[in-house]
Design a protein around this motif. Structure first.
Motif, short mmCIF file in Angstrom:
data_model
loop_
_atom_site.label_atom_id
_atom_site.label_comp_id
_atom_site.label_asym_id
_atom_site.label_seq_id
_atom_site.Cartn_x
_atom_site.Cartn_y
_atom_site.Cartn_z
N TYR A 49 0.84 -1.19 0.00
CA TYR A 49 0.00 0.00 0.00
C TYR A 49 0.88 1.24 0.00
N THR B 21 0.52 5.45 0.50
CA THR B 21 -0.22 6.66 0.80
C THR B 21 0.68 7.84 0.48
N GLU C 159 0.92 12.04 0.63
CA GLU C 159 0.33 13.21 1.28
C GLU C 159 0.86 14.48 0.63
#
Length: 87
Positions: free
Chosen positions: A46, A48, A50
């Protein structure tokens, strides 16, 4: 309690994007074959991001197309680009 196991990460600082690349222990357990001790296929990882620009387009066939704008240094750090040459 988190089930995330960090592979690589960088905190978002100011206008510089951050990222978190990780495994999820529960997902990994779901990919194990009971009794054989091996995996049927590799579990996903995964990512992520930002503080990045993103464009999302839904597709007529289902799902979506996602375009991310990320700095080259992050792309290099994630292994998406070769290291910068010093010549």
């Amino acid at each position: 309690m988190s089930t995330k196991v960090t592979l690589k990460s960088r905190l978002q600082v100011g206008d510089q994007p951050g990222f978190h690349l990780y495994d999820d222990v529960l997902t990994e357990m779901a990919y194990e074959t009971p009794g054989e001790g091996g995996a049927t296929e590799d579990p996903p990882v995964y990512l992520t991001l930002e503080g990045v620009d993103v464009e999302l387009q839904t597709l007529p066939s289902g799902g979506a197309a996602v375009t991310l704008t990320i700095p080259r240094d992050i792309a290099r750090e994630l292994g998406l680009l070769p290291p910068e040459s010093r010549g």
